[in-house]
Design a protein around this motif. Structure first.
Motif, PDB file in Angstrom:
ATOM      1  N   ALA A 143       0.828  -1.199   0.000  1.00  0.00           N
ATOM      2  CA  ALA A 143       0.000   0.000   0.000  1.00  0.00           C
ATOM      3  C   ALA A 143       0.870   1.260   0.000  1.00  0.00           C
ATOM      4  CB  ALA A 143      -0.923  -0.011   1.216  1.00  0.00           C
ATOM      5  N   ARG A 144       1.909   1.260   0.809  1.00  0.00           N
ATOM      6  CA  ARG A 144       2.791   2.426   0.906  1.00  0.00           C
ATOM      7  C   ARG A 144       3.445   2.727  -0.440  1.00  0.00           C
ATOM      8  NH1 ARG A 144       7.957   1.720   2.066  1.00  0.00           N
ATOM      9  NH2 ARG A 144       7.529  -0.195   3.273  1.00  0.00           N
ATOM     10  N   ILE A 145       3.952   1.696  -1.108  1.00  0.00           N
ATOM     11  CA  ILE A 145       4.596   1.900  -2.400  1.00  0.00           C
ATOM     12  C   ILE A 145       3.565   2.331  -3.451  1.00  0.00           C
ATOM     13  CG2 ILE A 145       5.795   0.705  -4.274  1.00  0.00           C
ATOM     14  CD1 ILE A 145       7.209  -0.947  -2.069  1.00  0.00           C
ATOM     15  N   SER A 146       2.371   1.761  -3.394  1.00  0.00           N
ATOM     16  CA  SER A 146       1.318   2.136  -4.345  1.00  0.00           C
ATOM     17  C   SER A 146       0.909   3.593  -4.166  1.00  0.00           C
ATOM     18  CB  SER A 146       0.104   1.226  -4.166  1.00  0.00           C
ATOM     19  OG  SER A 146       0.438  -0.122  -4.432  1.00  0.00           O
ATOM     20  N   VAL A 147       0.841   4.042  -2.927  1.00  0.00           N
ATOM     21  CA  VAL A 147       0.507   5.442  -2.658  1.00  0.00           C
ATOM     22  C   VAL A 147       1.580   6.356  -3.244  1.00  0.00           C
ATOM     23  CG1 VAL A 147       0.268   7.164  -0.813  1.00  0.00           C
ATOM     24  CG2 VAL A 147      -0.947   4.980  -0.656  1.00  0.00           C
ATOM     25  N   SER A 148       2.839   5.937  -3.178  1.00  0.00           N
ATOM     26  CA  SER A 148       3.910   6.753  -3.751  1.00  0.00           C
ATOM     27  C   SER A 148       3.803   6.840  -5.267  1.00  0.00           C
ATOM     28  CB  SER A 148       5.274   6.175  -3.358  1.00  0.00           C
ATOM     29  OG  SER A 148       5.581   5.004  -4.107  1.00  0.00           O
ATOM     30  N   LEU A 149       3.054   5.893  -5.879  1.00  0.00           N
ATOM     31  CA  LEU A 149       2.889   5.856  -7.335  1.00  0.00           C
ATOM     32  C   LEU A 149       1.585   6.507  -7.805  1.00  0.00           C
ATOM     33  CD1 LEU A 149       4.150   2.204  -7.983  1.00  0.00           C
ATOM     34  CD2 LEU A 149       5.419   4.343  -8.298  1.00  0.00           C
ATOM     35  N   LEU A 196      -0.574   6.209   6.323  1.00  0.00           N
ATOM     36  CA  LEU A 196       0.028   6.488   5.021  1.00  0.00           C
ATOM     37  C   LEU A 196      -0.369   7.871   4.524  1.00  0.00           C
ATOM     38  CD1 LEU A 196      -0.469   3.050   3.234  1.00  0.00           C
ATOM     39  CD2 LEU A 196       1.571   3.895   4.414  1.00  0.00           C
ATOM     40  N   ARG A 197       0.554   8.495   3.803  1.00  0.00           N
ATOM     41  CA  ARG A 197       0.309   9.815   3.230  1.00  0.00           C
ATOM     42  C   ARG A 197       0.768   9.830   1.779  1.00  0.00           C
ATOM     43  NH1 ARG A 197      -1.911   9.625   7.270  1.00  0.00           N
ATOM     44  NH2 ARG A 197      -1.989  11.096   9.029  1.00  0.00           N
ATOM     45  N   THR A 198       0.119  10.627   0.954  1.00  0.00           N
ATOM     46  CA  THR A 198       0.522  10.800  -0.433  1.00  0.00           C
ATOM     47  C   THR A 198       1.817  11.605  -0.482  1.00  0.00           C
ATOM     48  OG1 THR A 198      -0.612  12.910  -0.752  1.00  0.00           O
ATOM     49  CG2 THR A 198      -1.924  10.904  -1.060  1.00  0.00           C
ATOM     50  N   PRO A 199       2.490  11.638  -1.630  1.00  0.00           N
ATOM     51  CA  PRO A 199       3.712  12.451  -1.742  1.00  0.00           C
ATOM     52  C   PRO A 199       3.478  13.918  -1.387  1.00  0.00           C
ATOM     53  CG  PRO A 199       3.578  10.934  -3.582  1.00  0.00           C
ATOM     54  CD  PRO A 199       2.272  10.825  -2.837  1.00  0.00           C
ATOM     55  N   GLU A 200       2.223  14.386  -1.509  1.00  0.00           N
ATOM     56  CA  GLU A 200       1.901  15.776  -1.162  1.00  0.00           C
ATOM     57  C   GLU A 200       1.552  15.924   0.311  1.00  0.00           C
ATOM     58  OE1 GLU A 200       1.612  14.712  -5.152  1.00  0.00           O
ATOM     59  OE2 GLU A 200       0.168  14.072  -3.641  1.00  0.00           O
ATOM     60  N   GLY A 201       1.595  14.801   1.054  1.00  0.00           N
ATOM     61  CA  GLY A 201       1.325  14.855   2.484  1.00  0.00           C
ATOM     62  C   GLY A 201      -0.141  14.708   2.856  1.00  0.00           C
ATOM     63  N   LYS A 202      -0.991  14.344   1.891  1.00  0.00           N
ATOM     64  CA  LYS A 202      -2.418  14.219   2.169  1.00  0.00           C
ATOM     65  C   LYS A 202      -2.758  12.820   2.679  1.00  0.00           C
ATOM     66  CE  LYS A 202      -3.818  17.545  -1.376  1.00  0.00           C
ATOM     67  NZ  LYS A 202      -4.645  17.752  -2.606  1.00  0.00           N
ATOM     68  N   ARG A 203      -3.783  12.752   3.500  1.00  0.00           N
ATOM     69  CA  ARG A 203      -4.278  11.461   3.967  1.00  0.00           C
ATOM     70  C   ARG A 203      -4.897  10.697   2.811  1.00  0.00           C
ATOM     71  NH1 ARG A 203      -5.043  10.655   9.458  1.00  0.00           N
ATOM     72  NH2 ARG A 203      -4.509  12.424  10.789  1.00  0.00           N
ATOM     73  N   ILE A 204      -4.801   9.392   2.860  1.00  0.00           N
ATOM     74  CA  ILE A 204      -5.478   8.581   1.856  1.00  0.00           C
ATOM     75  C   ILE A 204      -6.933   8.376   2.261  1.00  0.00           C
ATOM     76  CG2 ILE A 204      -3.402   7.369   1.097  1.00  0.00           C
ATOM     77  CD1 ILE A 204      -4.411   5.021   2.911  1.00  0.00           C
TER      78      ILE A 204
END
Length: 346
Positions: A63-69, A97-105
């Motif tokens: 999930a963490r890697i997918s969020v980074s993508l 987990l947070r998006t590269p922009e720092g937002k919550r998923i």
């Protein structure tokens, strides 16, 4: 064509990966006739051993890697996800987990609701945003016949109420409509949930997997559902807020809320599909109607680095060219293997 966002990956049809649905178990305590019919998934059916399932750490890593993508939505599915021991702990891990922009998923779950009255407060506290609950009939005998384990509809209605009270909303209620089975309840379902703040969604009976006995003449087109409700309570269309939304939304003109219809059979939405699915033992599927997956569990257990796992996910998504629903009518029935709904979630 819209330019991809930073870090976002696109497939062969320029569709981004925004929504990841993760099955946490292949087990379910229901035997719904359109999903896990008892004659197939009986007492002797061999479900996955615990060691075969992705661990919570493996799920969090994927999930963490997918969020980074570019993934912004995570949905936990099953089987029945609330059967997975420690599910609240997994929710807590994923909610960080947070998006590269720092937002919550956006962290959601699809459930039959059977264990929700007990677990809803803890799930909310752990960081779950909302739930979708399956409910195919308000008639107790019919509902018991559909789930085929004698589970009362009152317990699911209680789950919907508890979920709303603890803030897991707006609660969405998914109803699979099968002609000749529960199509007579469309208006009663709409009336029951009007004005409650919950969102009722009618889903066309789909040919997911090969064990549910799907026949085209048992599909009630969503257009007929909308027409039927509109004759009773005037509706108006709601503009989609995100390109990858599966449901077409309609609101009551009198302000009593909205409904949704999901029309995979009669109005394919492959062109905007931004969803990938991971099965309970770590197979990545790029289509709900896929015939085979991509083994992520083996990659992780062989010691792949995060960087190389991200590259593997990126490469697999970029090759994606799935559009089964658009091709369905041209395919010969039975000529294609399809993974069961219970295996990869909805």
């Amino acid at each position: 064509m819209k330019a991809p966002l930073a870090g976002e990956i696109q497939d062969a049809r320029s569709r981004p990966l925004h929504d990841l649905r993760i099955s946490v178990t292949d087990r379910c305590n229901f035997r719904c006739v359109y999903c896990m019919p008892k004659e197939i998934f009986g007492r002797d059916f061999q479900f996955r051993e615990r060691s075969e399932l992705l661990s919570f750490e493996e799920i969090e890593r994927l999930a963490r890697i997918s969020v980074s993508l570019g993934v912004t939505k995570l949905r936990l599915t099953g089987g029945e996800p609330l059967l997975r021991r420690g599910i609240v702990d997994l929710v807590a891990m994923l909610s960080n987990l947070r998006t590269p922009e720092g937002k919550r998923i956006d962290l959601a779950m699809t459930t039959n609701g059977s264990a929700l009255p007990v677990l809803a407060p803890a799930l909310k506290e752990a960081g779950l945003n909302r739930v979708t609950i399956s409910l195919d009939s308000l008639d107790d005998e019919k509902f018991k016949a559909i789930n085929d384990v004698n589970f009362p509809v009152s317990k699911v209605l209680e789950a919907i109420q508890v979920a709303r009270e603890v803030g897991l909303g707006p609660v969405k209620i998914n109803t699979v409509i099968k002609r000749g089975v529960n199509d007579s309840e469309i208006l009663s379902l709409a009336e029951h949930f009007r004005g409650t703040g919950n969102i009722l969604r009618f889903i066309e009976f789909m040919d997911v997997g090969t064990t549910n006995g799907w026949k085209l003449d048992e599909v009630l087109p969503s257009a007929e559902v909308v027409s039927m409700i509109n004759e009773r309570w005037a509706l108006e269309p709601v503009t989609k807020t995100e390109p990858g939304e599966t449901a077409n939304r309609w609101r009551y003109k009198d302000g009593a809320g909205e409904i949704g219809v999901i029309s995979s059979v009669t109005n394919a939405f492959c062109g905007n599909c931004s969803r990938a699915r991971v099965s309970a033992e770590g197979q990545l599927y790029t289509c709900l109607f896929a015939g085979s997956g991509y083994d992520l569990r083996q990659l992780m257990r062989d010691g792949i680095s995060d960087e190389d796992l991200a590259k593997a996910l990126t490469g697999h998504w970029r090759k994606r060219d799935d559009n089964y629903s658009e091709l369905r009518a041209a395919l010969t029935p039975g000529n294609r293997k399809r993974i069961e709904m219970s295996y990869i979630g909805g």
